[in-house]
Design a protein around this motif. Structure first.
Motif, short mmCIF file in Angstrom:
data_model
loop_
_atom_site.label_atom_id
_atom_site.label_comp_id
_atom_site.label_asym_id
_atom_site.label_seq_id
_atom_site.Cartn_x
_atom_site.Cartn_y
_atom_site.Cartn_z
N ASP A 1 -22.90 12.05 7.60
CA ASP A 1 -21.62 12.35 8.26
C ASP A 1 -21.74 13.69 8.95
O ASP A 1 -21.79 14.74 8.31
CB ASP A 1 -20.50 12.37 7.21
N THR A 2 -21.81 13.66 10.26
CA THR A 2 -21.96 14.91 11.03
C THR A 2 -20.64 15.36 11.64
O THR A 2 -20.63 16.05 12.67
CB THR A 2 -23.02 14.74 12.13
N SER A 3 -19.53 15.01 11.01
CA SER A 3 -18.24 15.52 11.45
C SER A 3 -18.20 17.04 11.24
O SER A 3 -18.61 17.55 10.19
CB SER A 3 -17.11 14.88 10.64
N ILE A 4 -17.69 17.75 12.25
CA ILE A 4 -17.54 19.20 12.14
C ILE A 4 -16.25 19.49 11.39
O ILE A 4 -15.16 19.22 11.88
CB ILE A 4 -17.52 19.87 13.53
N THR A 5 -16.36 20.04 10.19
CA THR A 5 -15.19 20.35 9.38
C THR A 5 -14.80 21.82 9.44
O THR A 5 -13.64 22.17 9.20
CB THR A 5 -15.45 19.98 7.92
N ASP A 6 -15.77 22.68 9.73
CA ASP A 6 -15.53 24.13 9.73
C ASP A 6 -16.42 24.77 10.78
O ASP A 6 -17.42 24.17 11.22
CB ASP A 6 -15.85 24.74 8.36
N ARG A 7 -16.09 26.01 11.14
CA ARG A 7 -16.89 26.76 12.10
C ARG A 7 -17.04 28.21 11.61
O ARG A 7 -16.09 28.78 11.07
CB ARG A 7 -16.23 26.77 13.49
#
Length: 228
Positions: A1-7
């Protein structure tokens, strides 16, 4: 799962004073650095939640330590650049994070954590196989690994797969990463390598001290500030 959750972001500067080819990792102050720009990393919090929490805590300082004021300590041209070496803050190294805040990272023993690949430039991973923290630090039962690899590309790096935990990708500032990768470094000659290998076999502690200077940028790249 390569969803961006944070930066997280890193503001970088190039020090005007030079490193020395042996001994220590001298850094510089903000006022002594030329701004390079900002690198923003998107984190895969669904895939590697514990590693994501660790990186965020180190970026914000919530871990009792921070990447701020530390330097990129290794540039392997054509492969990766590396940051997060633990040791002396005065040398631009990372102070060990507090075990009171961060539990041991279970991602390091989970097969799921190694599913993602170093498939493109800008892939960022927690450095396990290429970790070069001093042995005295790594053997501490409270040790928390915070070293990171920025894969340079241009193609995949299968030799880094299954050995390091991919936790994110560069969303902004890949040109800055590329500029760091092109910087001159201290490179050992074949003869120096041979002598070093012999010294290591003989148990000479000077061998590891000498290797610590290999592939350091001639001019330090400083993380002047960072955060979420």
């Amino acid at each position: 799962d390569t969803s961006i959750t944070d930066r997280v972001f890193f503001n970088l500067g190039l020090c005007q004073s030079s490193n020395t080819p042996a001994g220590g990792r001298p850094t510089c102050s903000d006022s002594d650095s030329q701004p390079l720009g900002r690198v923003v990393i998107g984190l895969y919090g669904n895939q590697v939640p514990h590693t994501t929490r660790l990186i965020k805590a180190m970026a914000t300082g919530a871990a009792g330590s921070s990447y701020q004021g530390t330097v990129f300590h290794k540039v392997i041209q054509g492969r990766y650049i590396q940051a997060g070496h633990q040791g002396s803050k005065e040398k631009g190294e990372v102070s060990p994070p507090s075990p009171d805040y961060l539990e041991s990272n279970p991602d390091t023993v989970s097969p799921r954590s190694f599913l993602l690949r170093h498939s493109r430039p800008g892939t960022v991973s927690l450095c396990l196989a290429e970790n070069d923290d001093d042995e005295s630090i790594r053997l501490n039962p409270d040790y928390r690994n915070v070293q990171s690899i920025f894969h340079l590309g241009p193609g995949p790096a299968p030799d880094l797969d299954n050995r390091n935990i991919v936790f994110g990708t560069v969303l902004q500032g890949i040109d800055i990463v590329a500029s760091i990768a092109a910087m001159p470094t201290f490179k050992p000659s074949d003869r120096v390598r041979e002598f070093n290998n012999i010294a290591q076999i003989l148990g000479d502690v000077r061998a590891s001290n000498a290797r610590s200077s290999w592939y350091r940028p001639v001019k330090p790249v400083l993380i002047t500030s960072c955060g979420e």
